[in-house]
Each structure stands twice: as C-alpha cells, then as structure tokens.
Design a protein around this motif. Structure first.
Motif, PDB file in Angstrom:
ATOM      1  N   THR A   1      50.373  23.463 -42.695  1.00 25.28           N
ATOM      2  CA  THR A   1      51.596  22.974 -43.311  1.00 25.28           C
ATOM      3  C   THR A   1      51.250  21.720 -44.082  1.00 25.28           C
ATOM      4  N   ALA A   2      52.176  21.252 -44.903  1.00 28.23           N
ATOM      5  CA  ALA A   2      51.904  20.074 -45.720  1.00 28.23           C
ATOM      6  C   ALA A   2      53.157  19.223 -45.838  1.00 28.23           C
ATOM      7  N   ALA A   3      52.951  17.944 -46.054  1.00 25.92           N
ATOM      8  CA  ALA A   3      54.061  17.015 -46.274  1.00 25.92           C
ATOM      9  C   ALA A   3      53.814  16.266 -47.568  1.00 25.92           C
ATOM     10  N   LEU A   4      54.839  16.161 -48.393  1.00 27.61           N
ATOM     11  CA  LEU A   4      54.756  15.433 -49.657  1.00 27.61           C
ATOM     12  C   LEU A   4      55.633  14.194 -49.572  1.00 27.61           C
ATOM     13  N   GLY A   5      55.135  13.103 -50.107  1.00 27.79           N
ATOM     14  CA  GLY A   5      55.919  11.873 -50.092  1.00 27.79           C
ATOM     15  C   GLY A   5      55.534  10.988 -48.928  1.00 27.79           C
ATOM     16  N   ALA A   6      55.685   9.689 -49.116  1.00 30.66           N
ATOM     17  CA  ALA A   6      55.219   8.722 -48.119  1.00 30.66           C
ATOM     18  C   ALA A   6      55.888   8.898 -46.764  1.00 30.66           C
TER      19      ALA A   6
ATOM     20  N   ALA B   1      49.867  13.286 -50.404  1.00 30.93           N
ATOM     21  CA  ALA B   1      50.344  14.282 -49.440  1.00 30.93           C
ATOM     22  C   ALA B   1      49.446  14.289 -48.211  1.00 30.93           C
ATOM     23  N   LEU B   2      49.883  15.049 -47.208  1.00 36.29           N
ATOM     24  CA  LEU B   2      49.094  15.244 -45.998  1.00 36.29           C
ATOM     25  C   LEU B   2      49.105  16.730 -45.668  1.00 36.29           C
ATOM     26  N   ILE B   3      47.910  17.292 -45.492  1.00 37.14           N
ATOM     27  CA  ILE B   3      47.783  18.690 -45.089  1.00 37.14           C
ATOM     28  C   ILE B   3      47.436  18.734 -43.608  1.00 37.14           C
ATOM     29  N   ASN B   4      48.170  19.518 -42.860  1.00 42.58           N
ATOM     30  CA  ASN B   4      47.920  19.704 -41.431  1.00 42.58           C
ATOM     31  C   ASN B   4      47.446  21.141 -41.228  1.00 42.58           C
ATOM     32  N   LEU B   5      46.206  21.282 -40.750  1.00 33.55           N
ATOM     33  CA  LEU B   5      45.586  22.599 -40.619  1.00 33.55           C
ATOM     34  C   LEU B   5      45.111  22.817 -39.193  1.00 33.55           C
ATOM     35  N   LYS B   6      45.540  23.926 -38.587  1.00 33.35           N
ATOM     36  CA  LYS B   6      45.041  24.326 -37.274  1.00 33.35           C
ATOM     37  C   LYS B   6      44.024  25.439 -37.477  1.00 33.35           C
ATOM     38  N   ASP B   7      42.783  25.085 -37.310  1.00 34.71           N
ATOM     39  CA  ASP B   7      41.685  26.033 -37.491  1.00 34.71           C
ATOM     40  C   ASP B   7      40.504  25.488 -36.702  1.00 34.71           C
ATOM     41  N   ALA B   8      40.256  26.052 -35.525  1.00 38.92           N
ATOM     42  CA  ALA B   8      39.231  25.527 -34.618  1.00 38.92           C
ATOM     43  C   ALA B   8      37.848  25.521 -35.260  1.00 38.92           C
TER      44      ALA B   8
END
Length: 268
Positions: free
Chosen positions: A116-121, A238-245
């Motif tokens: 998932t990703a988040a845009l903006g501070a 932005a911040l990308i959050n990735l779940k991938d072992a």
C-alpha cells in the motif's frame, strides 16, 4: 450558543436555574410560572438542582423558598461532575479495549505479498507510525538524507514517541543514519534521543556515509520505503509499505553489511 444543557442539565433544570438567577429567592409555584416548567415537574427539578449543589432551599419558610448558587460556583461544580464522568468513561473504554485486545487476535501471517502507499506528509507519517507500532520482533530504520522523518520537528517528535513505546515493549531498534541526518536533527529531537531513547540497551545508533535511501524494516517481513519528490529529492513525496518476506530479507542483508561498516554513534 453554549448552554447549561451542554454541561449535563436537562431543559427543565436549565430553565429553572436561569429563572432562579433572575428572580432571587422564590417559591416552587412562582418558579414554575417564571420558568415555564410545569408545576407537576417543578419539585423534581428543584430536588435535582439541590442534589447537584446548584440551588439551596430555605426549609424554615412557609412556603419553602429556593435560591440559585452563584454562576461561577455552579459552573465549576458542573464541570467537575463532567470531568469525573469523562474519567469514568475513559477508564471503562480502556478496560474494554484491553479486553478486546486479547480477543481480537490476528491470524498467522500468510506468505503473500501486499503493498500500500500513502501520499502527502500527514498520510505518510500516519502510515509509518502505524507500521512501527505493529512491530513485534525488531525495527531497522535507515535515514539516508536530511529529508528523513527524523529531521522535521513535529514529525520527528511523533516518530520518537512511537519508537519509545516500541522500546518500552522490549523490541530492539537499530537506527542507521547518514552524517547529514545527524547534523540536521532538531534540538528537541536530539534531546529526546540523548535523554530517553539511549537509555534502552536494545536501542543502537550507527552512522555511515554509504546509504542512499530512507526506509524501515519491520519484523523481517515488512518494509516502509520513503519516496522522494521527483522534482526535489530533498522533499519527501510518499511512503510505500510492502509486505514481502523475500524482498525484506534481501534489503536486511544489505543493511547488515552497511551496519558492520558503520561506526557507533552517541547523541551526547
């Protein structure tokens, strides 16, 4: 407009108290007339005002007379009652949340990619704080440039708060920073690190020049990667959050090599 009902009085109680202020000492019958509170309800209303210490009665008079407590005192008493009520509700909600925490257990992680990703501070820092709070085993944080979340006063304070909560739970935190990040630390954030975080044995900070991006690895299976603005690398986008072992393991292996090369750092 604010009214006495906002502090917990009923409509009839509010009318009766305000009428008492206007009339001065008066009988229930007269108060019923001036306040438009029905005679069949006026005694219950006056008893309630007395119970709440908002009115006093002169029992020796015939008929019995009532007088309002001064507004400043009355408002203080209403506010104290409301604060006590809210404290009790907060205690109740905390108890409910604690009980639900033991009931609402997540299932074992599934070896499936998810991102998932988040845009903006604001959205970015919300996501990062959420993922840090979810840590159960270890947090690795790499801050590559002064645009790291650690060099902005308000955001730095929030992340520091979250890291301290994590450390209080006994979860190790390894922080690897570029020297430019250390130099850009705000005074208050540096003070928090120096006086609070460094007191934890499982909190380590090292410095190395050879890092190029800002990211966090959580529990060896999840990674949060800060994305710089395409037109200005000094500004986070932005911040990308990735779940991938598998991917997280590869990144952690690279981190460990940098960690070995880095020098210990103390925010003294």
């Amino acid at each position: 407009m604010a009214s006495l009902r906002d502090l917990g009085l009923s409509e009839y109680e509010s009318r009766a108290y305000q009428s008492l202020l206007d009339t001065g000492p008066t009988t229930a019958k007269e108060l019923s007339r001036t306040s438009d509170v029905p005679m069949g309800r006026i005694y219950d209303v006056l008893n309630s005002l007395e119970t709440q210490n908002l009115a006093r009665s002169q029992a020796a008079s015939r008929p019995k007379k009532y007088v309002a407590v001064e507004p400043e005192t009355a408002l203080d008493r209403l506010l104290e009652d409301k604060e006590q009520e809210l404290d009790e509700q907060l205690t109740q909600f905390e108890s409910i949340a604690s009980e639900l925490e033991t009931q609402l257990e997540a299932s074992d992680p599934v070896d499936e990619q998810f991102w998932t990703a988040a845009l903006g501070a604001e959205e970015t820092i919300d996501l990062l704080a959420e993922r840090l709070a979810a840590a159960d085993e270890r947090i690795i944080f790499v801050a590559a440039t002064p645009t790291s979340r650690f060099d902005v006063d308000a955001v730095g304070e929030r992340i520091t708060d979250e890291l301290e909560r994590v450390l209080e739970r006994g979860i190790p935190v390894s922080l690897l920073e570029h020297p430019s990040v250390v130099e850009a630390l705000p005074t208050e954030v540096g003070k928090r690190y120096r006086e609070q975080l460094q007191n934890y044995d499982h909190f380590e900070v090292r410095v190395v020049e050879d890092i190029g991006s800002t990211f966090a690895i959580i529990d060896q299976v999840e990674i949060c990667i800060e994305v710089p603005h395409p037109l200005n690398r000094k500004e986070a986008f932005a911040l990308i959050n990735l779940k991938d072992a598998e991917f997280a393991a590869d990144v952690e292996a690279s981190f460990e090599r940098r960690w070995e090369q880095a020098r210990d750092f103390s925010l003294s």
